[in-house]
Design a protein around this motif. Structure first.
Motif, PDB file in Angstrom:
ATOM      1  N   VAL A   1       0.839  -1.198   0.000  1.00 54.33           N
ATOM      2  CA  VAL A   1       0.000   0.000   0.000  1.00 54.33           C
ATOM      3  C   VAL A   1       0.875   1.250   0.000  1.00 54.33           C
ATOM      4  O   VAL A   1       0.550   2.252  -0.658  1.00 54.33           O
ATOM      5  N   VAL A   2       1.995   1.213   0.720  1.00 55.22           N
ATOM      6  CA  VAL A   2       2.932   2.329   0.682  1.00 55.22           C
ATOM      7  C   VAL A   2       3.414   2.551  -0.750  1.00 55.22           C
ATOM      8  O   VAL A   2       3.487   3.698  -1.223  1.00 55.22           O
ATOM      9  N   GLU A   3       3.726   1.489  -1.460  1.00 55.65           N
ATOM     10  CA  GLU A   3       4.181   1.601  -2.848  1.00 55.65           C
ATOM     11  C   GLU A   3       3.108   2.243  -3.720  1.00 55.65           C
ATOM     12  O   GLU A   3       3.402   3.101  -4.566  1.00 55.65           O
ATOM     13  N   ALA A   4       1.851   1.860  -3.509  1.00 61.57           N
ATOM     14  CA  ALA A   4       0.758   2.454  -4.284  1.00 61.57           C
ATOM     15  C   ALA A   4       0.630   3.940  -3.980  1.00 61.57           C
ATOM     16  O   ALA A   4       0.390   4.757  -4.883  1.00 61.57           O
ATOM     17  N   ALA A   5       0.787   4.320  -2.704  1.00 62.63           N
ATOM     18  CA  ALA A   5       0.691   5.731  -2.336  1.00 62.63           C
ATOM     19  C   ALA A   5       1.820   6.541  -2.964  1.00 62.63           C
ATOM     20  O   ALA A   5       1.614   7.675  -3.416  1.00 62.63           O
ATOM     21  N   MET A   6       3.006   5.975  -3.003  1.00 65.00           N
ATOM     22  CA  MET A   6       4.143   6.676  -3.599  1.00 65.00           C
ATOM     23  C   MET A   6       3.960   6.846  -5.104  1.00 65.00           C
ATOM     24  O   MET A   6       4.289   7.901  -5.670  1.00 65.00           O
ATOM     25  N   ALA A   7       3.431   5.835  -5.756  1.00 66.29           N
ATOM     26  CA  ALA A   7       3.171   5.949  -7.188  1.00 66.29           C
ATOM     27  C   ALA A   7       2.111   7.017  -7.448  1.00 66.29           C
ATOM     28  O   ALA A   7       2.236   7.825  -8.390  1.00 66.29           O
ATOM     29  N   ALA A   8       1.072   7.042  -6.633  1.00 67.23           N
ATOM     30  CA  ALA A   8       0.036   8.063  -6.789  1.00 67.23           C
ATOM     31  C   ALA A   8       0.608   9.448  -6.540  1.00 67.23           C
ATOM     32  O   ALA A   8       0.235  10.424  -7.213  1.00 67.23           O
ATOM     33  N   ALA A   9       1.522   9.568  -5.581  1.00 64.59           N
ATOM     34  CA  ALA A   9       2.129  10.863  -5.277  1.00 64.59           C
ATOM     35  C   ALA A   9       2.938  11.376  -6.453  1.00 64.59           C
ATOM     36  O   ALA A   9       2.916  12.584  -6.751  1.00 64.59           O
ATOM     37  N   ARG A  10       3.666  10.495  -7.126  1.00 62.91           N
ATOM     38  CA  ARG A  10       4.451  10.925  -8.300  1.00 62.91           C
ATOM     39  C   ARG A  10       3.540  11.528  -9.360  1.00 62.91           C
ATOM     40  O   ARG A  10       3.823  12.597  -9.917  1.00 62.91           O
TER      41      ARG A  10
ATOM     42  N   LEU B   1      -2.055   6.960   4.975  1.00 63.35           N
ATOM     43  CA  LEU B   1      -1.807   5.546   5.254  1.00 63.35           C
ATOM     44  C   LEU B   1      -2.376   5.157   6.606  1.00 63.35           C
ATOM     45  O   LEU B   1      -2.110   5.823   7.612  1.00 63.35           O
ATOM     46  N   ALA B   2      -3.139   4.079   6.642  1.00 59.76           N
ATOM     47  CA  ALA B   2      -3.658   3.542   7.900  1.00 59.76           C
ATOM     48  C   ALA B   2      -2.758   2.387   8.312  1.00 59.76           C
ATOM     49  O   ALA B   2      -2.840   1.295   7.743  1.00 59.76           O
ATOM     50  N   GLY B   3      -1.879   2.642   9.273  1.00 59.04           N
ATOM     51  CA  GLY B   3      -0.960   1.584   9.655  1.00 59.04           C
ATOM     52  C   GLY B   3      -0.090   1.968  10.824  1.00 59.04           C
ATOM     53  O   GLY B   3      -0.120   3.100  11.317  1.00 59.04           O
ATOM     54  N   ALA B   4       0.707   1.014  11.261  1.00 58.14           N
ATOM     55  CA  ALA B   4       1.565   1.193  12.426  1.00 58.14           C
ATOM     56  C   ALA B   4       2.893   1.834  12.042  1.00 58.14           C
ATOM     57  O   ALA B   4       3.348   1.718  10.898  1.00 58.14           O
ATOM     58  N   GLY B   5       3.524   2.482  13.010  1.00 55.06           N
ATOM     59  CA  GLY B   5       4.788   3.154  12.766  1.00 55.06           C
ATOM     60  C   GLY B   5       5.931   2.241  12.383  1.00 55.06           C
ATOM     61  O   GLY B   5       6.627   2.491  11.390  1.00 55.06           O
ATOM     62  N   PRO B   6       6.183   1.152  13.142  1.00 54.25           N
ATOM     63  CA  PRO B   6       7.331   0.309  12.835  1.00 54.25           C
ATOM     64  C   PRO B   6       7.238  -0.423  11.503  1.00 54.25           C
ATOM     65  O   PRO B   6       8.253  -0.927  11.002  1.00 54.25           O
ATOM     66  N   THR B   7       6.040  -0.512  10.941  1.00 56.78           N
ATOM     67  CA  THR B   7       5.853  -1.226   9.674  1.00 56.78           C
ATOM     68  C   THR B   7       5.568  -0.234   8.545  1.00 56.78           C
ATOM     69  O   THR B   7       6.443   0.092   7.749  1.00 56.78           O
ATOM     70  N   THR B   8       4.358   0.279   8.510  1.00 60.19           N
ATOM     71  CA  THR B   8       3.956   1.195   7.437  1.00 60.19           C
ATOM     72  C   THR B   8       4.741   2.496   7.474  1.00 60.19           C
ATOM     73  O   THR B   8       5.223   2.974   6.438  1.00 60.19           O
ATOM     74  N   GLY B   9       4.878   3.095   8.652  1.00 59.14           N
ATOM     75  CA  GLY B   9       5.628   4.343   8.752  1.00 59.14           C
ATOM     76  C   GLY B   9       7.065   4.175   8.337  1.00 59.14           C
ATOM     77  O   GLY B   9       7.622   4.999   7.594  1.00 59.14           O
ATOM     78  N   ALA B  10       7.703   3.094   8.798  1.00 59.25           N
ATOM     79  CA  ALA B  10       9.101   2.851   8.451  1.00 59.25           C
ATOM     80  C   ALA B  10       9.265   2.639   6.954  1.00 59.25           C
ATOM     81  O   ALA B  10      10.244   3.114   6.349  1.00 59.25           O
TER      82      ALA B  10
ATOM     83  N   ALA C   1       7.446   3.915   4.581  1.00 59.59           N
ATOM     84  CA  ALA C   1       7.294   5.205   3.895  1.00 59.59           C
ATOM     85  C   ALA C   1       8.542   6.061   4.047  1.00 59.59           C
ATOM     86  O   ALA C   1       9.008   6.687   3.087  1.00 59.59           O
ATOM     87  N   VAL C   2       9.106   6.102   5.241  1.00 59.08           N
ATOM     88  CA  VAL C   2      10.315   6.901   5.473  1.00 59.08           C
ATOM     89  C   VAL C   2      11.474   6.388   4.614  1.00 59.08           C
ATOM     90  O   VAL C   2      12.253   7.171   4.068  1.00 59.08           O
ATOM     91  N   ALA C   3      11.593   5.064   4.484  1.00 52.39           N
ATOM     92  CA  ALA C   3      12.718   4.461   3.777  1.00 52.39           C
ATOM     93  C   ALA C   3      12.525   4.405   2.266  1.00 52.39           C
ATOM     94  O   ALA C   3      13.470   4.038   1.551  1.00 52.39           O
ATOM     95  N   HIS C   4      11.350   4.773   1.766  1.00 49.81           N
ATOM     96  CA  HIS C   4      11.074   4.636   0.334  1.00 49.81           C
ATOM     97  C   HIS C   4      11.988   5.533  -0.494  1.00 49.81           C
ATOM     98  O   HIS C   4      12.303   6.665  -0.105  1.00 49.81           O
ATOM     99  N   ALA C   5      12.389   5.039  -1.640  1.00 47.92           N
ATOM    100  CA  ALA C   5      13.327   5.779  -2.497  1.00 47.92           C
ATOM    101  C   ALA C   5      12.753   7.093  -3.003  1.00 47.92           C
ATOM    102  O   ALA C   5      13.513   8.017  -3.337  1.00 47.92           O
ATOM    103  N   ASP C   6      11.428   7.215  -3.071  1.00 53.76           N
ATOM    104  CA  ASP C   6      10.805   8.447  -3.570  1.00 53.76           C
ATOM    105  C   ASP C   6      10.664   9.524  -2.502  1.00 53.76           C
ATOM    106  O   ASP C   6      10.333  10.672  -2.818  1.00 53.76           O
ATOM    107  N   THR C   7      10.870   9.182  -1.247  1.00 52.49           N
ATOM    108  CA  THR C   7      10.703  10.155  -0.167  1.00 52.49           C
ATOM    109  C   THR C   7      11.822  11.189  -0.230  1.00 52.49           C
ATOM    110  O   THR C   7      12.993  10.846  -0.245  1.00 52.49           O
ATOM    111  N   ARG C   8      11.439  12.465  -0.226  1.00 51.06           N
ATOM    112  CA  ARG C   8      12.425  13.538  -0.331  1.00 51.06           C
ATOM    113  C   ARG C   8      12.500  14.419   0.913  1.00 51.06           C
ATOM    114  O   ARG C   8      13.433  15.188   1.081  1.00 51.06           O
ATOM    115  N   LEU C   9      11.500  14.328   1.778  1.00 52.14           N
ATOM    116  CA  LEU C   9      11.489  15.076   3.037  1.00 52.14           C
ATOM    117  C   LEU C   9      10.615  14.315   4.009  1.00 52.14           C
ATOM    118  O   LEU C   9       9.557  13.797   3.630  1.00 52.14           O
TER     119      LEU C   9
END
Length: 512
Positions: free
Chosen positions: A63-72, A223-232, A234-242
C-alpha cells in the motif's frame, strides 16, 4: 449530545465513516480510494469506555508503494497547474472541511476522546489552514540578487517532491491539516501516516483533498498503519524527499536517523516541558485562568502544555491553594458532553504512564495538591480518565519536573527573582514554548528574550495561529510548521545565473 454506550459509539463511528469514507471501510486513502491493508489487524479503542470501536489491517509495504506511485503522478499534475489554480483548489478543500465540520468533529471526539467543544474549534482551524495557504500559492517567489558580475542572478523556491508526514494521536485532524496545507502549497505531494490509534479523521481529510475541485487525486494520500511497519516503509522509500514528524523526542530521533541514512532531510516537532512563569505583580486572577488552560486544556495532551508552573515565592502558597480549588471544579467527563472541559486520556498506556509518574513523585516526597487519580464518578466507565493534578514541593531536578508527562499534571516550583525564574525555565533540554505573567512590560520582553523556546507568550498562553511560525529549540525539534517559515521548510532554493553581457569575458579555454 449525551454520552453514548459502547455499542452506540461503535455504531455511530460506523455511520460517520459511511458518510466520510468510500464504502465506509477503514483503510489507506490513495488517489481518493480506500485500499485495504495487508498486515496485522489493529484495533481502534474508545478512550471514553475502553471498548473497541473498529478493526482495520496495517497497510504494509504494498500500500505504501501504491501511495508513492500516486504521489508521483499527483505532484506532476499539481506542478503543471498555475499557481492561482492551485490556490483555488486548496480553497475548495477548505470549503469541504467546513461543509463536513460537524461530522469530522464528532468522529474526532469519539475516536480520539477529545471534548466536542475542542474538536469543533480544531476542525475550523483546519479549514483556516487551507484558506491561509491557498492565498500563498501565487505569492511564493524568489528574489533577484545584485551580484557584482554581468549576470542576472535569481532564486527559485522549488518543492522537494514527495513528503512523508507522520502525525500523533493527541490532535489528529488538526495536526494533519497543519502539515498538509503548507506542504502542498509549496508544490509537494504528501503521504501522511497518522497514529494507528487515531487514523479516522486524517483518512477523512485525505478523501476531502481528493474530492475537492482541481485537486489531483494522488496529491495527498493517507496511510492507515503502524509506525514500525507502514511508517518505516514510507520513510525508507526511495521516492521520499522530506520527512516531517510530530511526536516524542525519542521517536523523532529514530525517524530522523532513518531519513538521514537516505540523505533525506527532516522537520521535527517534538515534545516540551514548558515553563509558565507567574510574578507577584501579575494580574493573579488572569494568571490563575491562564495556568489552568495551559496545562489542563486537552487533558494536558499538548506539546506546548505549560506543565511547569514557576511562581514567585511571595505568592506561591496562596496561588497553589487557589489553583487546587479551581482544578477540583473543572468538568471532567464524557467527551461527547458539550460541558466537558477535560475528557479521557487517549489510550491506556499513556494513562498508566501519567499515573506512574505522579505516584513516583508522591513516593519521593512531593505533595499532591489536587487530583492524582481518576475522578471517583468516572471509575466505572472503563475510560482512561485522569483528574487535573497539581504536584507541589518538588525540586527542579525531579523527574516529574524535567520530563514530559503529557497529561493533566502540573508541577509547581517557587522562585525568588527574575534571574532564578529564567534559570529554572531554561533548566530543561526542551525548548518548545513558555509564558510569563507580569505587570511590568519591560520584564515581559526581557524574559521572552531570555527563555529558550520557539513560542513564548506574555500575559497569555497557548494562542497559536497558522500565520505565525511554530516549532521548537533543542530537544523540541527543528524546522517550522506554520507561517511563511513553513513554506521555506517545504522548499529547496535554487540559484539561477544568466549571462547578460554582449561580450562576456572568457575565463578559460579557447574558441576553435
Amino acid at each position: 449530545m449525551s454520552a453514548p454506550t459502547r455499542s452506540d459509539a461503535a455504531a455511530r463511528v460506523a455511520d460517520l465513516l459511511a458518510d466520510l469514507l468510500p464504502g465506509g471501510r477503514i483503510g489507506s486513502v490513495v488517489a481518493g480510494e480506500v485500499l485495504a491493508g495487508t498486515g496485522d489487524a489493529l484495533a481502534l479503542v474508545n478512550p471514553a469506555d475502553g471498548g473497541v470501536l473498529a478493526h482495520f489491517a496495517d497497510a504494509g509495504p504494498s500500500v505504501v508503494e501504491a501511495a508513492m506511485a500516486a504521489a508521483r503522478e499527483g505532484q506532476r499534475a499539481w506542478g503543471a497547474m498555475s499557481a492561482a489554480a492551485r490556490g483555488r483548489a486548496m480553497w475548495a478543500v477548505a470549503a469541504l472541511v467546513r461543509r463536513h465540520a460537524e461530522a469530522l468533529a464528532e468522529l474526532e471526539t469519539l475516536s480520539a476522546g477529545k471534548p466536542i467543544r475542542d474538536t469543533r474549534g480544531e476542525v475550523a482551524k483546519v479549514a483556516e489552514m487551507f484558506e491561509y495557504y491557498a492565498g500563498w500559492c501565487d505569492k511564493l517567489h524568489g528574489e533577484v540578487i545584485p551580484v557584482p558580475t554581468s549576470h542576472l542572478n535569481y532564486t527559485r523556491h522549488e518543492p522537494y517532491g514527495t513528503v512523508v508526514q507522520i502525525t500523533p494521536w493527541n490532535a489528529p485532524i488538526f495536526t494533519a491539516g497543519w502539515q498538509i496545507a503548507p506542504a502542498i502549497c509549496a508544490g509537494n505531494a504528501v503521504v501522511l501516516k497518522p497514529s494507528e490509534l487515531t487514523p479516522l479523521t486524517s483518512l477523512a481529510l485525505g478523501v476531502l483533498c481528493a474530492k475537492a475541485e482541481g485537486m489531483p487525486r494522488g496529491l495527498v494520500s493517507v496511510l492507515a498503519g503502524a509506525g514500525p511497519t507502514t511508517g518505516a516503509a514510507a520513510v525508507a522509500h526511495a521516492d521520499t524527499r522530506l520527512v516531517v514528524f510530530v511526536g516524542s523526542a525519542e521517536a523523532g530521533a529514530q525517524i530522523a536517523a532513518a531519513a538521514a541514512r537516505n540523505i533525506v532531510p527532516s522537520v521535527l516537532e517534538l515534545g516540551g516541558k514548558s515553563a509558565n512563569i507567574v510574578f507577584a505583580d501579575a494580574d493573579l486572577g488572569r494568571a490563575l485562568l491562564g495556568a489552568q488552560a495551559a496545562i489542563f486544556g486537552g487533558a494536558g495532551q499538548s506539546c506546548v502544555a505549560g506543565s511547569r508552573l514557576l511562581v514567585h515565592r511571595s505568592v506561591h502558597a496562596d496561588f497553589v491553594a487557589r489553583l487546587a480549588h479551581a482544578a477540583g471544579r473543572i468538568p471532567v467527563g464524557a467527551p461527547t458532553n458539550p460541558a466537558t472541559q477535560i475528557g479521557p486520556i487517549n489510550n491506556r498506556r499513556q494513562r498508566d504512564k501519567i499515573a506512574g509518574m505522579v505516584e513516583a513523585a508522591a513516593a519521593a516526597g512531593a505533595r499532591i495538591a489536587a487530583g492524582g487519580a481518576c475522578p471517583d464518578a468516572l471509575r466505572e466507565t472503563g475510560g482512561f480518565y485522569y483528574g487535573p493534578t497539581i504536584v507541589d514541593g518538588v525540586g527542579p531536578e525531579a523527574d516529574i519536573a524535567r520530563e514530559e508527562v503529557f497529561g493533566p499534571v502540573l508541577t509547581v516550583l517557587p522562585f525568588d527573582d527574575e534571574d532564578e525564574a529564567v534559570a529554572l525555565a531554561n533548566a530543561t533540554p526542551y525548548g518548545l514554548a513558555g509564558g510569563v505573567w507580569t505587570g511590568d512590560i519591560g520584564r515581559g520582553h526581557r524574559v521572552a528574550a531570555a527563555v529558550r523556546a520557539g513560542t513564548f507568550w506574555v500575559n497569555g498562553y497557548k494562542t497559536i495561529n497558522v500565520a505565525s511560525p511554530f516549532g521548537g529549540f533543542g530537544r523540541s525539534g527543528f524546522g517550522r510548521s506554520s507561517g511563511r517559515e513553513a513554506l521555506m521548510a517545504y522548499t529547496q532554493t535554487k540559484s539561477v545565473w544568466v549571462e547578460t553581457a554582449a561580450h562576456p569575458a572568457v575565463a578559460f579555454g579557447y574558441v576553435g
